[in-house]
Design a protein around this motif. Structure first.
Motif, PDB file in Angstrom:
ATOM      1  N   VAL A 104       0.897  -1.754  -0.402  1.00 29.22           N
ATOM      2  CA  VAL A 104      -0.042  -0.147  -0.236  1.00 29.22           C
ATOM      3  C   VAL A 104       0.961   1.444   0.197  1.00 29.22           C
ATOM      4  N   ARG A 105       0.807   1.887  -0.649  1.00 29.36           N
ATOM      5  CA  ARG A 105       1.454   3.416  -1.130  1.00 29.36           C
ATOM      6  C   ARG A 105       0.743   4.347  -0.814  1.00 29.36           C
ATOM      7  N   VAL A 106       2.127   4.871   0.600  1.00 28.06           N
ATOM      8  CA  VAL A 106       2.074   6.036   1.503  1.00 28.06           C
ATOM      9  C   VAL A 106       2.516   6.946   0.796  1.00 28.06           C
ATOM     10  N   PHE A 107       3.970   6.887   0.417  1.00 24.76           N
ATOM     11  CA  PHE A 107       4.874   7.445  -0.167  1.00 24.76           C
ATOM     12  C   PHE A 107       4.098   8.906  -0.938  1.00 24.76           C
ATOM     13  N   GLU A 108       5.279   9.947  -0.695  1.00 23.83           N
ATOM     14  CA  GLU A 108       4.432  10.542  -2.111  1.00 23.83           C
ATOM     15  C   GLU A 108       5.590  11.458  -2.774  1.00 23.83           C
ATOM     16  N   ASP A 109       5.115  10.870  -4.608  1.00 19.27           N
ATOM     17  CA  ASP A 109       6.270  12.002  -5.335  1.00 19.27           C
ATOM     18  C   ASP A 109       5.952  12.015  -6.003  1.00 19.27           C
ATOM     19  N   PRO A 110       5.352  13.340  -6.838  1.00 15.16           N
ATOM     20  CA  PRO A 110       4.575  13.611  -7.825  1.00 15.16           C
ATOM     21  C   PRO A 110       5.138  12.981  -9.094  1.00 15.16           C
ATOM     22  N   GLU A 111       6.198  12.339  -9.518  1.00 14.66           N
ATOM     23  CA  GLU A 111       7.283  11.797 -10.653  1.00 14.66           C
ATOM     24  C   GLU A 111       6.201  10.529 -10.776  1.00 14.66           C
ATOM     25  N   ILE A 112       6.344   9.609  -9.228  1.00 14.36           N
ATOM     26  CA  ILE A 112       5.505   8.029  -9.823  1.00 14.36           C
ATOM     27  C   ILE A 112       3.869   8.551  -9.874  1.00 14.36           C
ATOM     28  N   ILE A 113       3.065   7.749 -10.926  1.00 11.31           N
ATOM     29  CA  ILE A 113       2.084   8.551 -11.196  1.00 11.31           C
ATOM     30  C   ILE A 113       1.047   7.308 -10.079  1.00 11.31           C
ATOM     31  N   HIS A 114       0.028   7.999  -9.599  1.00  3.67           N
ATOM     32  CA  HIS A 114      -0.523   6.953  -9.044  1.00  3.67           C
ATOM     33  C   HIS A 114      -1.998   6.550 -10.188  1.00  3.67           C
ATOM     34  N   VAL A 115      -2.433   5.773 -10.070  1.00  2.00           N
ATOM     35  CA  VAL A 115      -3.580   5.236 -10.829  1.00  2.00           C
ATOM     36  C   VAL A 115      -5.002   6.056 -10.077  1.00  2.00           C
ATOM     37  N   ALA A 116      -5.062   6.716  -8.882  1.00  2.00           N
ATOM     38  CA  ALA A 116      -6.030   7.448  -8.316  1.00  2.00           C
ATOM     39  C   ALA A 116      -6.030   8.600  -7.875  1.00  2.00           C
ATOM     40  N   GLY A 117      -4.613   9.759  -8.484  1.00  2.00           N
ATOM     41  CA  GLY A 117      -3.663  10.425  -8.521  1.00  2.00           C
ATOM     42  C   GLY A 117      -3.170  10.713  -7.655  1.00  2.00           C
ATOM     43  N   ALA A 118      -3.676   9.769  -6.624  1.00  3.07           N
ATOM     44  CA  ALA A 118      -2.737  10.718  -5.377  1.00  3.07           C
ATOM     45  C   ALA A 118      -3.174   9.555  -4.257  1.00  3.07           C
ATOM     46  N   PRO A 119      -1.862   8.439  -4.195  1.00  2.25           N
ATOM     47  CA  PRO A 119      -2.489   7.590  -2.432  1.00  2.25           C
ATOM     48  C   PRO A 119      -2.701   7.946  -1.834  1.00  2.25           C
ATOM     49  N   ASN A 120      -3.563   6.900  -1.123  1.00  5.25           N
ATOM     50  CA  ASN A 120      -5.116   7.218   0.065  1.00  5.25           C
ATOM     51  C   ASN A 120      -5.149   5.701  -0.324  1.00  5.25           C
ATOM     52  N   PRO A 121      -4.459   5.228   0.833  1.00 10.69           N
ATOM     53  CA  PRO A 121      -4.145   3.869   1.626  1.00 10.69           C
ATOM     54  C   PRO A 121      -5.818   3.025   1.580  1.00 10.69           C
ATOM     55  N   THR A 122      -6.203   3.521   2.913  1.00  9.21           N
ATOM     56  CA  THR A 122      -7.790   3.004   2.923  1.00  9.21           C
ATOM     57  C   THR A 122      -8.203   2.676   1.312  1.00  9.21           C
ATOM     58  N   SER A 123      -8.488   4.143   0.919  1.00  9.44           N
ATOM     59  CA  SER A 123      -8.690   3.496  -0.746  1.00  9.44           C
ATOM     60  C   SER A 123      -8.659   2.264  -1.540  1.00  9.44           C
ATOM     61  N   ASP A 124      -7.051   2.157  -1.148  1.00  2.77           N
ATOM     62  CA  ASP A 124      -6.190   1.833  -1.694  1.00  2.77           C
ATOM     63  C   ASP A 124      -6.562  -0.116  -1.714  1.00  2.77           C
ATOM     64  N   ILE A 125      -6.792  -0.135  -0.209  1.00  2.00           N
ATOM     65  CA  ILE A 125      -7.245  -1.283   0.309  1.00  2.00           C
ATOM     66  C   ILE A 125      -7.884  -2.162  -0.419  1.00  2.00           C
ATOM     67  N   GLU A 126      -9.559  -0.836   0.005  1.00  2.00           N
ATOM     68  CA  GLU A 126     -10.574  -1.620  -0.541  1.00  2.00           C
ATOM     69  C   GLU A 126     -10.710  -1.635  -1.692  1.00  2.00           C
ATOM     70  N   VAL A 127     -10.232  -0.656  -2.860  1.00  2.70           N
ATOM     71  CA  VAL A 127      -9.926  -1.555  -4.617  1.00  2.70           C
ATOM     72  C   VAL A 127      -9.716  -2.571  -4.495  1.00  2.70           C
ATOM     73  N   LEU A 128      -8.272  -2.910  -4.020  1.00  2.17           N
ATOM     74  CA  LEU A 128      -7.388  -4.206  -3.957  1.00  2.17           C
ATOM     75  C   LEU A 128      -8.477  -5.021  -3.948  1.00  2.17           C
TER      76      LEU A 128
END
Length: 366
Positions: A104-128
């Motif tokens: 689950v991604r927590v780190f912020e990095d504008p150069e690495i694309i996140h499929v949802a736009g920005a890291p959101n641990p809870t949302s990412d866990i729910e989607v997966l």
């Protein structure tokens, strides 16, 4: 036996970077979704200082550690269970592992694309996990057709199996993992579930280890998830690991690793922590055999009897088991040799009912 952990998560959360670092096996980590199509597999030695101390004691010609197999499974996206992003192919790879390491991604990095736009641990866990549960629901629904036919035909145990399938279907419909549904079953129902799951291999029945991929700064700050992801994962095992730090550690010599970890205020690497958590989660322990030819670590389920432990070496050690001479590794080191351990009364002779303990050194008699 060896521990097999599947590393999965959404695209671009650091799965393959972590896999590379853990296994030192280079795979494509290009910055775009679905970079990993076939699962990459890496076998990693389990770090265990006990093994090397026993090797030194016995002056062994060979040292063979226990191993963990890591499987880098391609990133899942919303709609994977319906085939989005090659999803069904990837979901099938998860069936083959013992546990799932959910990155689950927590780190912020504008150069690495996140499929949802920005890291959101809870949302990412729910989607997966929604995708994993959808796949399980599909599997259960298909199996229910034959279970209903078997029940009408009054086949032995068919009614019990159908009842379990109905409970699982209801729980999945409420967005609950199969592992949590299983925990609510009584002993008899759990036996029926185990029989069914050997056939179905439901994805969310597998233990999940949550790996929060954090920045170096967050590691040093002893990062902890906030209330939302904590509530989401409940009491499941978790670890905050920086894939970037692990990547840097993988390039260093052992002495340099120790110094680097000390500068970060860490006692162990993320790899060591993940393996330790994996063993604990799956209820695994290690026993040893040692001698001039080789010293070796063996992985077995906790609670294994001596004959069952012997099976890890060869089926003959289980089938033809007579007795075993056993000593804890620390006592053997203290005695300084197998012969002195026998003279000092440290060696114990155990029979078929003995439950092997973590750290036992065993000589089997057949």
């Amino acid at each position: 036996m060896s521990l097999k952990i599947g590393i999965t998560g959404l695209p671009n959360v650091g799965k393959s970077t972590l896999f590379n670092a853990l296994t030192r096996k280079k795979v494509d980590i290009s910055n775009y979704p679905f970079c990993t199509i076939e699962p990459n597999i890496g076998v990693v030695e389990v770090p265990d200082e006990r093994l090397w101390k026993l090797t030194t004691l016995s002056k062994s010609k060979k040292t063979i550690p226990a191993v963990v197999e890591f499987v880098d499974i391609a990133g899942l996206v919303k709609g994977a269970a319906e085939g989005e992003g090659l999803g069904n192919k990837f979901l099938s790879h998860i069936k083959e592992v013992d546990a799932i390491a959910e990155v689950v991604r927590v780190f912020e990095d504008p150069e690495i694309i996140h499929v949802a736009g920005a890291p959101n641990p809870t949302s990412d866990i729910e989607v997966l996990e929604y995708e994993l549960m959808l796949k399980d629901l599909e599997t259960v629904t298909k199996r229910m057709d034959s279970a209903q036919s078997d029940t009408r035909a009054r086949k032995k145990g068919a009614e019990e199996r159908l009842l379990i399938l109905q409970k699982i279907e209801k729980g999945l419909g409420e967005s609950r993992l199969v592992s949590r549904i299983e925990n609510e079953l009584n002993v008899k129902e759990q036996e029926t579930f185990a029989e069914l799951n050997r056939e179905l291999q439901l994805l969310t029945s597998k233990p999940i280890i949550y790996i929060f991929n954090v920045s170096e700064k967050q590691v040093q700050g002893r990062w902890e998830p906030d209330d939302n992801p904590k509530i989401k994962i409940g009491s499941a095992p978790r670890a905050a690991i920086s894939a970037k730090i692990e990547s840097e550690l993988s390039e260093l010599l052992d002495t340099e690793k120790k110094e680097y970890l000390e500068t970060l205020g860490l006692e162990e690497s993320g790899l060591d922590r993940l393996i330790r958590i994996g063993y604990k989660t799956l209820g695994l322990i290690t026993f040893f055999t040692t001698g001039e030819d080789e010293t070796r670590a063996w992985t077995i389920p906790r609670g294994s009897t001596a004959p069952r432990a012997g099976r890890a070496i060869h089926s003959d050690f289980e089938e033809k088991f007579i007795r075993a001479e056993i000593i804890q590794w620390e006592q053997l080191l203290k005695a300084d040799s197998w012969c002195r351990a026998r003279e000092q009364g440290f060696l114990r002779t155990e029979g078929k009912e003995y439950a092997v303990q973590d750290g036992d050194v065993i000589e089997f008699k057949i």
